[in-house]
Enzyme design. Structure first.
Site, PDB file in Angstrom:
ATOM      1  N   GLY A 110       3.727  -8.994  10.905  1.00  0.00           N
ATOM      2  CA  GLY A 110       2.562  -8.127  10.832  1.00  0.00           C
ATOM      3  C   GLY A 110       2.893  -6.662  10.944  1.00  0.00           C
ATOM      4  O   GLY A 110       2.003  -5.830  11.084  1.00  0.00           O
ATOM      5  N   LEU A 113       6.404  -4.137   7.246  1.00  0.00           N
ATOM      6  CA  LEU A 113       7.715  -3.884   6.648  1.00  0.00           C
ATOM      7  C   LEU A 113       8.241  -5.104   5.885  1.00  0.00           C
ATOM      8  O   LEU A 113       9.407  -5.141   5.516  1.00  0.00           O
ATOM      9  CB  LEU A 113       8.723  -3.485   7.741  1.00  0.00           C
ATOM     10  N   ASP A 160       8.109  -8.029  -1.464  1.00  0.00           N
ATOM     11  CA  ASP A 160       8.926  -8.134  -0.254  1.00  0.00           C
ATOM     12  C   ASP A 160      10.179  -8.969  -0.477  1.00  0.00           C
ATOM     13  O   ASP A 160      11.269  -8.622  -0.008  1.00  0.00           O
ATOM     14  CB  ASP A 160       8.111  -8.744   0.886  1.00  0.00           C
TER      15      ASP A 160
END
Length: 343
Positions: A110, A113, A160
């Site tokens: 959370g 990043l 990501d």
């Protein structure tokens, strides 16, 4: 045999959210991001018992493999069990070797990043090394994405996993049919050095659940909500602008683009910002911040600010008084890496 792996966390600079379906399938998505020297880590070795063992060192939680698999795993271990289950099914003919998997991360879930997806990439890289599976960066990233989004049904985009697998500063394209193109940018050393000196990364102390925010964004895109879709178009355009700014070394344009991107992102979903974030931003602006952005889906986690390097100290001091933490970082050119460690 002991295998270790690490994968870098990333800063989302522009275009975040346009990598999420259905938007990227309908319009194509562009994202700018940069890997940093904060990592998710995985260690794989032989289990001391007779069954596969999973350990989250961050949460001090462990469990052993059971035939029920994912459904019986504690929430903090679902990523570990999910990666193991997919690797066994897809590459080991359904066998479940008695190995031990231990993980930890430099950033909490959370954080904004990309910590959860980065952990999955580190796990995939470690197991590929342990079982000698010949997967490249694109294959590792796609497999990690498939485990999260399909096997574990976790909401989110694609950037990501690719940022963690490739590292560096990248302009990424996301198209229909899971087609992804990663374009590494050749940015001059002085530009990266100036950018590092100008960026302040601040953890609000409020960890947010990205899935809830992304679900709202997905609903808005699927329903054709005009303001939300228009904001995504703007974010996509700003990813191109930011790429040009960094390649040309125009950090004034970088700051303007970052701020415009933050304003557009807040229109994508109502929960992207909140009173805590707004209050921190107001303090930052009065202490030298020229631009603000929340990394990731929004709602909390890490915020980043652009300032003149000579304002960095006073800005950092002001932010520390807001109850969070300023985190130093450097850009990281290397993606996920796995190695065999001696005993």
């Amino acid at each position: 045999m002991i295998v270790r792996a690490r994968a870098p966390l990333r800063l989302g600079l522009a275009g975040g959210g346009t990598d999420v379906s259905p938007y990227c399938d309908q319009y194509g998505g562009f994202v700018m991001n940069a890997a940093i020297d904060r990592f998710a880590y995985a260690t794989v070795d032989e289990a001391p018992g007779g069954a596969a063992e999973f350990v989250s060192l961050d949460n001090d939680v462990r469990c052993c493999w059971s035939p029920e698999g994912l459904d019986k795993a504690p929430p903090s271990l679902r990523l570990l069990v999910g990666v193991y289950a997919r690797i066994c099914m897809q590459f080991l003919d359904g066998r479940h070797p008695p190995i031990r998997i231990r993980t930890y991360s430099d950033a909490p879930p959370g954080s904004g990043l990309g910590s959860s997806s980065t952990l999955v990439v580190a796990l995939v890289a470690a197991l590929c090394e342990f079982f000698a599976l010949p997967l490249g960066e694109y294959e590792i990233a796609h497999l990690a994405y498939s485990i999260e989004r399909e096997d574990l049904a976790l909401a989110g985009g694609k950037q990501d996993q690719y940022a963690a697998a490739f590292g560096g500063v990248n302009f990424m394209e996301f198209h229909a049919g899971d087609r992804v193109i990663v374009n590494p940018l050749r940015i001059k050393d002085w530009v990266l050095a100036e950018l590092e000196a100008s960026l302040v990364l601040y953890f609000t102390g409020v960890s947010r659940e990205s899935a809830r925010i992304i679900d709202e964004q997905v609903r808005n895109a699927a329903s054709g909500a005009h303001d939300s879709v228009s904001a995504m178009h703007q974010l996509k355009f700003e990813a191109v602008q930011m790429k040009e700014a960094l390649l040309k070394g125009d950090l004034d344009a970088f700051a303007r683009t970052l701020q415009k991107g933050w304003e557009a992102k807040k229109r994508m979903a109502s929960s992207v910002s909140n009173p805590v974030i707004d209050a921190v931003e107001a303090v930052a602006v009065t202490h030298g911040a020229r631009a603000t952005k929340v990394s990731g889906a929004g709602g909390g986690g890490f915020m980043m600010f652009v300032c003149d390097p000579t304002d960095r100290v006073r800005l950092s001091r002001a932010l520390q008084h807001q109850g969070g933490q300023v985190m130093d970082f450097h850009f990281n050119p290397q993606g996920a890496v796995a190695w065999r460690a001696g005993r």
